[in-house]
Motif scaffolding. Structure first.
Motif, PDB file in Angstrom:
ATOM      1  N   LEU A   6     -14.318  10.933  46.320  1.00 26.98           N
ATOM      2  CA  LEU A   6     -13.512  10.961  45.142  1.00 26.98           C
ATOM      3  C   LEU A   6     -12.247   9.865  45.224  1.00 26.98           C
ATOM      4  CD1 LEU A   6     -12.493  14.657  45.227  1.00 26.98           C
ATOM      5  CD2 LEU A   6     -14.338  13.762  43.929  1.00 26.98           C
ATOM      6  N   LEU A   7     -11.974   9.349  43.878  1.00 27.19           N
ATOM      7  CA  LEU A   7     -11.030   8.315  43.858  1.00 27.19           C
ATOM      8  C   LEU A   7     -10.095   9.237  42.889  1.00 27.19           C
ATOM      9  CD1 LEU A   7      -9.480   5.797  43.712  1.00 27.19           C
ATOM     10  CD2 LEU A   7     -10.693   5.217  41.751  1.00 27.19           C
ATOM     11  N   PHE A   8      -8.655   9.453  43.651  1.00 30.12           N
ATOM     12  CA  PHE A   8      -7.696  10.407  42.881  1.00 30.12           C
ATOM     13  C   PHE A   8      -6.324   9.825  42.814  1.00 30.12           C
ATOM     14  CE2 PHE A   8      -7.770  12.154  47.005  1.00 30.12           C
ATOM     15  CZ  PHE A   8      -6.348  12.641  47.329  1.00 30.12           C
ATOM     16  N   ILE A   9      -5.544  10.304  41.898  1.00 29.32           N
ATOM     17  CA  ILE A   9      -4.143   9.931  41.647  1.00 29.32           C
ATOM     18  C   ILE A   9      -3.180  11.054  42.365  1.00 29.32           C
ATOM     19  CG2 ILE A   9      -2.268   9.758  40.122  1.00 29.32           C
ATOM     20  CD1 ILE A   9      -4.240   8.174  38.372  1.00 29.32           C
ATOM     21  N   LYS A  10      -2.418  10.947  43.125  1.00 27.68           N
ATOM     22  CA  LYS A  10      -1.367  11.778  43.479  1.00 27.68           C
ATOM     23  C   LYS A  10       0.132  11.249  43.300  1.00 27.68           C
ATOM     24  CE  LYS A  10       0.098  14.335  47.789  1.00 27.68           C
ATOM     25  NZ  LYS A  10       0.222  14.494  49.161  1.00 27.68           N
ATOM     26  N   GLU A  11       0.901  11.950  42.521  1.00 20.62           N
ATOM     27  CA  GLU A  11       2.058  11.586  41.794  1.00 20.62           C
ATOM     28  C   GLU A  11       3.170  12.608  41.540  1.00 20.62           C
ATOM     29  OE1 GLU A  11       1.364   9.287  38.336  1.00 20.62           O
ATOM     30  OE2 GLU A  11       0.458  10.859  37.227  1.00 20.62           O
ATOM     31  N   ALA A  12       4.135  12.242  41.071  1.00 17.92           N
ATOM     32  CA  ALA A  12       5.369  13.361  40.638  1.00 17.92           C
ATOM     33  C   ALA A  12       5.716  14.222  41.662  1.00 17.92           C
ATOM     34  CB  ALA A  12       4.950  13.758  39.194  1.00 17.92           C
ATOM     35  N   GLN A  13       5.522  15.566  41.324  1.00 16.48           N
ATOM     36  CA  GLN A  13       5.643  16.808  42.197  1.00 16.48           C
ATOM     37  C   GLN A  13       4.740  16.907  43.080  1.00 16.48           C
ATOM     38  OE1 GLN A  13       5.165  16.888  38.804  1.00 16.48           O
ATOM     39  NE2 GLN A  13       4.826  19.130  38.124  1.00 16.48           N
ATOM     40  N   ALA A  14       3.462  16.422  42.907  1.00 18.04           N
ATOM     41  CA  ALA A  14       2.456  16.586  43.840  1.00 18.04           C
ATOM     42  C   ALA A  14       2.535  15.661  44.859  1.00 18.04           C
ATOM     43  CB  ALA A  14       1.031  16.338  43.066  1.00 18.04           C
ATOM     44  N   GLU A  81     -14.416  15.477  36.156  1.00 16.49           N
ATOM     45  CA  GLU A  81     -14.137  16.207  34.978  1.00 16.49           C
ATOM     46  C   GLU A  81     -13.926  17.935  35.412  1.00 16.49           C
ATOM     47  OE1 GLU A  81     -15.851  12.427  33.879  1.00 16.49           O
ATOM     48  OE2 GLU A  81     -16.313  14.064  35.035  1.00 16.49           O
ATOM     49  N   ALA A  82     -14.920  18.345  36.213  1.00 15.08           N
ATOM     50  CA  ALA A  82     -14.864  19.557  36.574  1.00 15.08           C
ATOM     51  C   ALA A  82     -13.685  19.899  37.432  1.00 15.08           C
ATOM     52  CB  ALA A  82     -16.335  20.101  37.049  1.00 15.08           C
ATOM     53  N   LEU A  83     -13.572  19.083  38.347  1.00 16.81           N
ATOM     54  CA  LEU A  83     -12.325  19.353  39.433  1.00 16.81           C
ATOM     55  C   LEU A  83     -10.952  19.518  38.521  1.00 16.81           C
ATOM     56  CD1 LEU A  83     -13.533  17.102  42.547  1.00 16.81           C
ATOM     57  CD2 LEU A  83     -13.567  19.678  42.274  1.00 16.81           C
ATOM     58  N   ASN A  84     -11.058  18.442  37.648  1.00 17.56           N
ATOM     59  CA  ASN A  84      -9.578  18.325  37.026  1.00 17.56           C
ATOM     60  C   ASN A  84      -9.106  19.439  36.349  1.00 17.56           C
ATOM     61  OD1 ASN A  84      -8.810  15.713  37.906  1.00 17.56           O
ATOM     62  ND2 ASN A  84      -9.969  14.815  36.276  1.00 17.56           N
ATOM     63  N   THR A  85     -10.058  20.431  36.060  1.00 14.08           N
ATOM     64  CA  THR A  85      -9.717  21.700  35.301  1.00 14.08           C
ATOM     65  C   THR A  85      -8.809  22.549  36.042  1.00 14.08           C
ATOM     66  OG1 THR A  85     -11.993  22.714  35.852  1.00 14.08           O
ATOM     67  CG2 THR A  85     -11.849  21.411  33.883  1.00 14.08           C
ATOM     68  N   GLY A  86      -9.089  22.597  37.319  1.00  9.52           N
ATOM     69  CA  GLY A  86      -8.144  23.261  38.317  1.00  9.52           C
ATOM     70  C   GLY A  86      -7.204  22.850  39.170  1.00  9.52           C
ATOM     71  N   MET A  87      -6.780  21.292  39.032  1.00 11.42           N
ATOM     72  CA  MET A  87      -6.033  20.583  39.784  1.00 11.42           C
ATOM     73  C   MET A  87      -4.380  21.171  39.146  1.00 11.42           C
ATOM     74  SD  MET A  87      -7.057  19.039  42.155  1.00 11.42           S
ATOM     75  CE  MET A  87      -8.686  18.506  42.802  1.00 11.42           C
ATOM     76  N   PRO A  88      -3.494  21.028  40.369  1.00 13.19           N
ATOM     77  CA  PRO A  88      -2.097  21.254  40.094  1.00 13.19           C
ATOM     78  C   PRO A  88      -1.747  19.867  39.451  1.00 13.19           C
ATOM     79  CG  PRO A  88      -2.457  20.896  42.307  1.00 13.19           C
ATOM     80  CD  PRO A  88      -3.929  20.973  41.880  1.00 13.19           C
ATOM     81  N   ALA A  89      -0.478  19.983  38.618  1.00 15.62           N
ATOM     82  CA  ALA A  89       0.177  19.086  37.986  1.00 15.62           C
ATOM     83  C   ALA A  89       0.465  17.758  39.058  1.00 15.62           C
ATOM     84  CB  ALA A  89       1.251  19.362  37.157  1.00 15.62           C
ATOM     85  N   GLY A  90       0.076  16.580  38.696  1.00 17.42           N
ATOM     86  CA  GLY A  90       0.275  15.327  39.686  1.00 17.42           C
ATOM     87  C   GLY A  90      -0.891  15.114  40.518  1.00 17.42           C
ATOM     88  N   ILE A  91      -2.074  15.725  40.318  1.00 16.91           N
ATOM     89  CA  ILE A  91      -3.307  15.217  40.870  1.00 16.91           C
ATOM     90  C   ILE A  91      -4.067  15.317  39.890  1.00 16.91           C
ATOM     91  CG2 ILE A  91      -5.035  15.865  42.677  1.00 16.91           C
ATOM     92  CD1 ILE A  91      -3.194  17.493  44.196  1.00 16.91           C
ATOM     93  N   ARG A  92      -4.866  13.966  39.838  1.00 12.91           N
ATOM     94  CA  ARG A  92      -5.889  13.785  38.921  1.00 12.91           C
ATOM     95  C   ARG A  92      -7.260  12.923  39.487  1.00 12.91           C
ATOM     96  NH1 ARG A  92      -6.250   9.621  34.925  1.00 12.91           N
ATOM     97  NH2 ARG A  92      -4.144   9.447  35.254  1.00 12.91           N
ATOM     98  N   VAL A  93      -8.410  13.316  39.419  1.00  9.05           N
ATOM     99  CA  VAL A  93      -9.447  12.845  39.922  1.00  9.05           C
ATOM    100  C   VAL A  93     -10.055  11.820  38.848  1.00  9.05           C
ATOM    101  CG1 VAL A  93     -11.849  12.943  41.080  1.00  9.05           C
ATOM    102  CG2 VAL A  93     -10.223  14.870  41.420  1.00  9.05           C
ATOM    103  N   LEU A  94     -10.282  10.488  39.290  1.00  6.19           N
ATOM    104  CA  LEU A  94     -10.563   9.523  38.470  1.00  6.19           C
ATOM    105  C   LEU A  94     -12.009   9.233  38.409  1.00  6.19           C
ATOM    106  CD1 LEU A  94      -7.722   6.782  39.492  1.00  6.19           C
ATOM    107  CD2 LEU A  94      -7.809   8.183  37.313  1.00  6.19           C
TER     108      LEU A  94
END
Length: 220
Positions: A6-14, A81-94
């Protein structure tokens, strides 16, 4: 069975989520993608999942990598896309894709550091900091693999350092070694505070932007 990355972003409160809590977060959301994580053998089986170069707490990143193995055969399509439906704010799988490159090929990290100064950037700060890192030796206390404090010369771990002055802030674009040994860019701020205490920043923010191999090609 598939080996995926996975390639993902981790930012803000996350950015304040610890490494272990982040691992638990991913383990909880994988069922949303219809994937079962493969587990190790033995008396205490655990999911085969690992984060490449775990990000220090409080730092942000556009290029975090997570490797995992699944029971099912998968090419990774639709997983992000499937994982992003359950991710906390600040984490997004690219993206999610089959692993094609070994982690040992990862050599450098490009990051931005923001050095904040509550009372404005001191006069001559850029020139003095550039002179410091023009030296062959810049020692900073760092914990070793055995958790002991030791003075480490961080200068050879810095591939490049470019400073620009902005309002109440210095922006540093850095490329540092990723591993064996690797350098947390925050230690650059620690070195400034040690050698140039009059230029010690009030706060340091770090964000990773890109990972590279030894030939400075993007590592994914």
């Amino acid at each position: 069975m598939s080996k995926l990355r996975l390639l993902f972003i981790k930012e803000a409160q996350a950015s304040y989520i610890s490494h272990l809590d982040l691992m638990r977060t991913f383990q909880r959301v994988f069922p949303r993608a219809g994937l079962s994580l493969r587990h190790s053998n033995g008396f205490h089986p655990h999911p085969i999942i690992s984060i490449v170069l775990p990000l220090p707490v409080g730092q942000e990143s556009d290029c975090e990598l997570l490797d995992f193995e699944t029971v099912e055969q998968s090419d990774g399509i639709g997983v992000a896309e499937a994982l992003n439906t359950g991710m906390p704010a600040g984490i997004r799988v690219l993206a999610c894709y089959p692993i094609e490159r070994a982690v040992k090929e990862l050599s450098f990290i490009r990051a931005t550091m923001e050095l904040d100064y509550d009372n404005g950037v001191p006069s001559g700060a850029v020139e003095k900091i550039e002179a410091l890192f023009a030296c062959e030796e810049v020692l900073v206390e760092k914990r070793t693999k055995h958790k002991e404090l030791a003075e480490i010369n961080i200068r050879p771990m810095i591939q490049s350092l470019t400073l620009t002055e902005e309002e109440n802030m210095l922006r540093a674009e850095v490329i540092v070694m990723a591993q064996n040994p690797g350098l947390n860019p925050a230690f650059i701020g620690a070195a400034i505070a040690k050698y140039l205490p009059e230029l010690a920043p009030s706060f340091v923010r770090v964000r990773r932007h890109m990972l590279y191999d030894a030939e400075m090609k993007e590592f994914r």
